[in-house]
Design a protein around this motif. Sequence first.
Motif, PDB file in Angstrom:
ATOM      1  N   THR A 155     -31.732 -30.672   6.143  1.00  0.00           N
ATOM      2  CA  THR A 155     -31.062 -30.641   7.444  1.00  0.00           C
ATOM      3  C   THR A 155     -31.942 -30.049   8.535  1.00  0.00           C
ATOM      4  O   THR A 155     -31.573 -30.056   9.707  1.00  0.00           O
ATOM      5  N   GLY A 156     -33.105 -29.536   8.136  1.00  0.00           N
ATOM      6  CA  GLY A 156     -34.024 -28.945   9.104  1.00  0.00           C
ATOM      7  C   GLY A 156     -35.258 -28.455   8.380  1.00  0.00           C
ATOM      8  O   GLY A 156     -35.488 -28.775   7.216  1.00  0.00           O
ATOM      9  N   GLY A 157     -36.050 -27.661   9.089  1.00  0.00           N
ATOM     10  CA  GLY A 157     -37.246 -27.122   8.461  1.00  0.00           C
ATOM     11  C   GLY A 157     -36.886 -26.186   7.323  1.00  0.00           C
ATOM     12  O   GLY A 157     -35.983 -25.340   7.445  1.00  0.00           O
ATOM     13  N   ALA A 158     -37.565 -26.347   6.187  1.00  0.00           N
ATOM     14  CA  ALA A 158     -37.290 -25.533   5.011  1.00  0.00           C
ATOM     15  C   ALA A 158     -38.598 -25.005   4.446  1.00  0.00           C
ATOM     16  O   ALA A 158     -39.656 -25.620   4.593  1.00  0.00           O
ATOM     17  N   ALA A 159     -38.511 -23.861   3.791  1.00  0.00           N
ATOM     18  CA  ALA A 159     -39.702 -23.260   3.203  1.00  0.00           C
ATOM     19  C   ALA A 159     -40.163 -24.088   2.018  1.00  0.00           C
ATOM     20  O   ALA A 159     -39.399 -24.289   1.058  1.00  0.00           O
ATOM     21  N   PRO A 160     -41.398 -24.610   2.038  1.00  0.00           N
ATOM     22  CA  PRO A 160     -41.878 -25.424   0.927  1.00  0.00           C
ATOM     23  C   PRO A 160     -41.981 -24.602  -0.358  1.00  0.00           C
ATOM     24  O   PRO A 160     -42.163 -23.390  -0.332  1.00  0.00           O
ATOM     25  N   GLY A 161     -41.844 -25.293  -1.472  1.00  0.00           N
ATOM     26  CA  GLY A 161     -42.009 -24.629  -2.758  1.00  0.00           C
ATOM     27  C   GLY A 161     -40.990 -25.078  -3.774  1.00  0.00           C
ATOM     28  O   GLY A 161     -40.184 -25.986  -3.529  1.00  0.00           O
ATOM     29  N   GLY A 162     -41.023 -24.438  -4.943  1.00  0.00           N
ATOM     30  CA  GLY A 162     -40.087 -24.759  -6.012  1.00  0.00           C
ATOM     31  C   GLY A 162     -39.065 -23.653  -6.187  1.00  0.00           C
ATOM     32  O   GLY A 162     -39.369 -22.461  -6.018  1.00  0.00           O
ATOM     33  N   TYR A 163     -37.840 -24.020  -6.541  1.00  0.00           N
ATOM     34  CA  TYR A 163     -36.755 -23.068  -6.694  1.00  0.00           C
ATOM     35  C   TYR A 163     -36.020 -23.350  -7.999  1.00  0.00           C
ATOM     36  O   TYR A 163     -35.848 -24.513  -8.382  1.00  0.00           O
ATOM     37  N   ASP A 164     -35.580 -22.270  -8.663  1.00  0.00           N
ATOM     38  CA  ASP A 164     -34.783 -22.391  -9.887  1.00  0.00           C
ATOM     39  C   ASP A 164     -33.320 -22.186  -9.541  1.00  0.00           C
ATOM     40  O   ASP A 164     -32.949 -21.150  -8.956  1.00  0.00           O
ATOM     41  N   VAL A 165     -32.491 -23.158  -9.899  1.00  0.00           N
ATOM     42  CA  VAL A 165     -31.083 -23.136  -9.515  1.00  0.00           C
ATOM     43  C   VAL A 165     -30.195 -23.189 -10.749  1.00  0.00           C
ATOM     44  O   VAL A 165     -30.396 -24.028 -11.641  1.00  0.00           O
ATOM     45  N   SER A 166     -29.199 -22.309 -10.807  1.00  0.00           N
ATOM     46  CA  SER A 166     -28.175 -22.340 -11.854  1.00  0.00           C
ATOM     47  C   SER A 166     -26.820 -22.539 -11.194  1.00  0.00           C
ATOM     48  O   SER A 166     -26.481 -21.837 -10.226  1.00  0.00           O
ATOM     49  N   VAL A 167     -26.056 -23.507 -11.677  1.00  0.00           N
ATOM     50  CA  VAL A 167     -24.694 -23.720 -11.172  1.00  0.00           C
ATOM     51  C   VAL A 167     -23.749 -23.017 -12.147  1.00  0.00           C
ATOM     52  O   VAL A 167     -23.468 -23.502 -13.243  1.00  0.00           O
ATOM     53  N   ASN A 168     -23.278 -21.826 -11.743  1.00  0.00           N
ATOM     54  CA  ASN A 168     -22.454 -21.003 -12.631  1.00  0.00           C
ATOM     55  C   ASN A 168     -20.984 -21.406 -12.608  1.00  0.00           C
ATOM     56  O   ASN A 168     -20.284 -21.272 -13.625  1.00  0.00           O
ATOM     57  N   GLN A 169     -20.519 -21.901 -11.465  1.00  0.00           N
ATOM     58  CA  GLN A 169     -19.097 -22.258 -11.356  1.00  0.00           C
ATOM     59  C   GLN A 169     -18.918 -23.223 -10.203  1.00  0.00           C
ATOM     60  O   GLN A 169     -19.516 -23.061  -9.137  1.00  0.00           O
ATOM     61  N   LEU A 170     -18.101 -24.254 -10.424  1.00  0.00           N
ATOM     62  CA  LEU A 170     -17.770 -25.205  -9.368  1.00  0.00           C
ATOM     63  C   LEU A 170     -16.528 -24.759  -8.621  1.00  0.00           C
ATOM     64  O   LEU A 170     -15.596 -24.185  -9.217  1.00  0.00           O
ATOM     65  N   ALA A 171     -16.499 -25.021  -7.344  1.00  0.00           N
ATOM     66  CA  ALA A 171     -15.300 -24.729  -6.551  1.00  0.00           C
ATOM     67  C   ALA A 171     -14.198 -25.700  -6.926  1.00  0.00           C
ATOM     68  O   ALA A 171     -14.429 -26.899  -7.041  1.00  0.00           O
ATOM     69  N   THR A 172     -12.995 -25.189  -7.135  1.00  0.00           N
ATOM     70  CA  THR A 172     -11.846 -26.030  -7.470  1.00  0.00           C
ATOM     71  C   THR A 172     -10.679 -25.693  -6.552  1.00  0.00           C
ATOM     72  O   THR A 172     -10.648 -24.632  -5.920  1.00  0.00           O
ATOM     73  N   ALA A 173      -9.726 -26.602  -6.482  1.00  0.00           N
ATOM     74  CA  ALA A 173      -8.534 -26.422  -5.654  1.00  0.00           C
ATOM     75  C   ALA A 173      -7.373 -25.917  -6.499  1.00  0.00           C
ATOM     76  O   ALA A 173      -7.269 -26.223  -7.692  1.00  0.00           O
ATOM     77  N   GLU A 174      -6.525 -25.136  -5.873  1.00  0.00           N
ATOM     78  CA  GLU A 174      -5.326 -24.678  -6.596  1.00  0.00           C
ATOM     79  C   GLU A 174      -4.420 -25.864  -6.892  1.00  0.00           C
ATOM     80  O   GLU A 174      -4.245 -26.768  -6.066  1.00  0.00           O
ATOM     81  N   ARG A 175      -3.828 -25.838  -8.108  1.00  0.00           N
ATOM     82  CA  ARG A 175      -2.916 -26.904  -8.537  1.00  0.00           C
ATOM     83  C   ARG A 175      -1.657 -26.273  -9.117  1.00  0.00           C
ATOM     84  O   ARG A 175      -1.727 -25.330  -9.908  1.00  0.00           O
ATOM     85  N   GLN A 176      -0.495 -26.806  -8.715  1.00  0.00           N
ATOM     86  CA  GLN A 176       0.796 -26.310  -9.210  1.00  0.00           C
ATOM     87  C   GLN A 176       1.662 -27.493  -9.635  1.00  0.00           C
ATOM     88  O   GLN A 176       1.631 -28.551  -9.006  1.00  0.00           O
ATOM     89  N   THR A 177       2.418 -27.283 -10.707  1.00  0.00           N
ATOM     90  CA  THR A 177       3.299 -28.334 -11.232  1.00  0.00           C
ATOM     91  C   THR A 177       4.732 -27.824 -11.284  1.00  0.00           C
ATOM     92  O   THR A 177       4.990 -26.694 -11.746  1.00  0.00           O
ATOM     93  N   TYR A 178       5.661 -28.674 -10.826  1.00  0.00           N
ATOM     94  CA  TYR A 178       7.074 -28.299 -10.775  1.00  0.00           C
ATOM     95  C   TYR A 178       7.929 -29.404 -11.387  1.00  0.00           C
ATOM     96  O   TYR A 178       7.590 -30.594 -11.318  1.00  0.00           O
ATOM     97  N   GLY A 179       9.057 -28.963 -11.956  1.00  0.00           N
ATOM     98  CA  GLY A 179      10.074 -29.934 -12.309  1.00  0.00           C
ATOM     99  C   GLY A 179      10.716 -30.456 -11.038  1.00  0.00           C
ATOM    100  O   GLY A 179      10.652 -29.818  -9.985  1.00  0.00           O
ATOM    101  N   PHE A 180      11.328 -31.632 -11.115  1.00  0.00           N
ATOM    102  CA  PHE A 180      11.934 -32.213  -9.923  1.00  0.00           C
ATOM    103  C   PHE A 180      13.438 -32.362 -10.119  1.00  0.00           C
ATOM    104  O   PHE A 180      13.911 -32.831 -11.166  1.00  0.00           O
ATOM    105  N   VAL A 181      14.185 -31.962  -9.087  1.00  0.00           N
ATOM    106  CA  VAL A 181      15.644 -32.082  -9.092  1.00  0.00           C
ATOM    107  C   VAL A 181      16.053 -32.833  -7.832  1.00  0.00           C
ATOM    108  O   VAL A 181      15.822 -32.360  -6.718  1.00  0.00           O
ATOM    109  N   SER A 182      16.653 -33.992  -8.010  1.00  0.00           N
ATOM    110  CA  SER A 182      17.064 -34.763  -6.845  1.00  0.00           C
ATOM    111  C   SER A 182      18.111 -33.987  -6.060  1.00  0.00           C
ATOM    112  O   SER A 182      19.137 -33.559  -6.622  1.00  0.00           O
ATOM    113  N   PRO A 183      17.907 -33.778  -4.767  1.00  0.00           N
ATOM    114  CA  PRO A 183      18.841 -32.954  -3.979  1.00  0.00           C
ATOM    115  C   PRO A 183      20.182 -33.668  -3.772  1.00  0.00           C
ATOM    116  O   PRO A 183      20.248 -34.883  -3.640  1.00  0.00           O
ATOM    117  N   THR A 184      21.238 -32.856  -3.751  1.00  0.00           N
ATOM    118  CA  THR A 184      22.584 -33.409  -3.535  1.00  0.00           C
ATOM    119  C   THR A 184      22.948 -33.443  -2.050  1.00  0.00           C
ATOM    120  O   THR A 184      23.963 -34.016  -1.667  1.00  0.00           O
TER     121      THR A 184
END
Length: 457
Positions: A89-118
Amino acid sequence: MAGIQMSGLVSGIDTASIIDQLMTIEKIPRTKITNDQAATTKKQSLLQDISTKLTSLRFANDDLKSALTWLDTQSVESADTSKFTVTRTGGAAPGGYDVSVNQLATAERQTYGFVSPTADGTLDIANADGTARVSVNVKAGADLDTVVGAINSNSKSGLYAVNVNGSLVLSSKTTGDSSGFAVSGAGVGDQTERVAGLNAKVTINGKTYERQTNTITDAMPGVTITLKGKTSGTDTVGLTVGSPGPDKDAIVSKVKAFITAYNDVVTATRADLTDARVVNASTSDDVQKGTLFGDSGLSTMLSQFRTTLSTALDGLAKPYQSMTDIGVTTGAASATLNQDSLDGKLTLDEDKLRAALDADPQSVRTLLGGTSGTNGFSQAFASILSNYQGSNGLIQARIASATTDLTDLKTKLTNFDARMDAKQALLQKQFTAMETALQSSNSAGSSLASYLNSSSS
């Protein structure tokens, strides 16, 4: 035509046919005018085609010296794109870098039973801190699919809703540990599952970064890292940033574009110069052939272009003083004699150009005209091209001249047709007068003969 036309009824002569034949002879010059129109129109069309191609050539030539063509760039590479990808995206420092991906970002997920409203109600969505986000209207008796559709169609919900085997599954549209939410109200039953959102964690050369998303823009200046998968244990993946320099692929592409535009001009112009005239042309197609055959102006243009391409430029240091030094040659330098060589079309030795860019990119830039304050090939070629291309060029002047000629020919044809109409009207009037005179003479003769017969009797 108005008036009496007796057409030989008295004389027995086919006066209409005589008039037609006389007019045919009178109209012979008209063919030359229409032929001149056809030939001039064709010439103008051919010149307009050349003008269009010259404009494309000018743009391609300008690109050779453009600062955008010579902007420094750097290569950024990931050794394993299944773990992460990188974008400069722009000027970057030349060279080699060691990268470890320790954890991926995830989204919160919730599950509910469904009850048709009266009864009519709302399904209420709140932020992680309990503040209200939005309420979705739910009608009495609504089924799960209807509720899912209502959530997904609400742009403020911030959630993706899915019907999974009769359960309402909700996922945050954002990732990270701040992507939590709460729901309640119409249709919402008991919660059966909750998976909290996680932040991304990545280690670069021993330093760990934690971010809300898998797109990390601020860990390495000038480089965006997009996480794709976790690395195993202490494993690392290499990230390489190259040294800054011109984009050689882009430069080669610009040179190729110039060659293509140049050869398009040569192809069109040579075709016009060698299209021979038809002797004693009688058809419109034949009349339009050879309108630019052997044209000295176009021949001079191609000759000047070719000379500029092969001439060493003043003030430039060896070994890069002309386009031939970077692999751009015409037929003069061709090892194989063929029609393209004879026509003067350009060819590119791409290996030679790339070798020059590797050895001395700044000298190649200067040769092509991309160095401020130094005139290179692009400037030299532009000075010749400007004589022919554009509103002040010779080609446009000839197109304008053809337009003037066509206007004059149109006027000439209109005036000629008016004279022919007047001529035809005069002939018809004269022959009609002759027939009328003969009729009067015949009537007088008949009257005299009748009188003499009566007197004799």
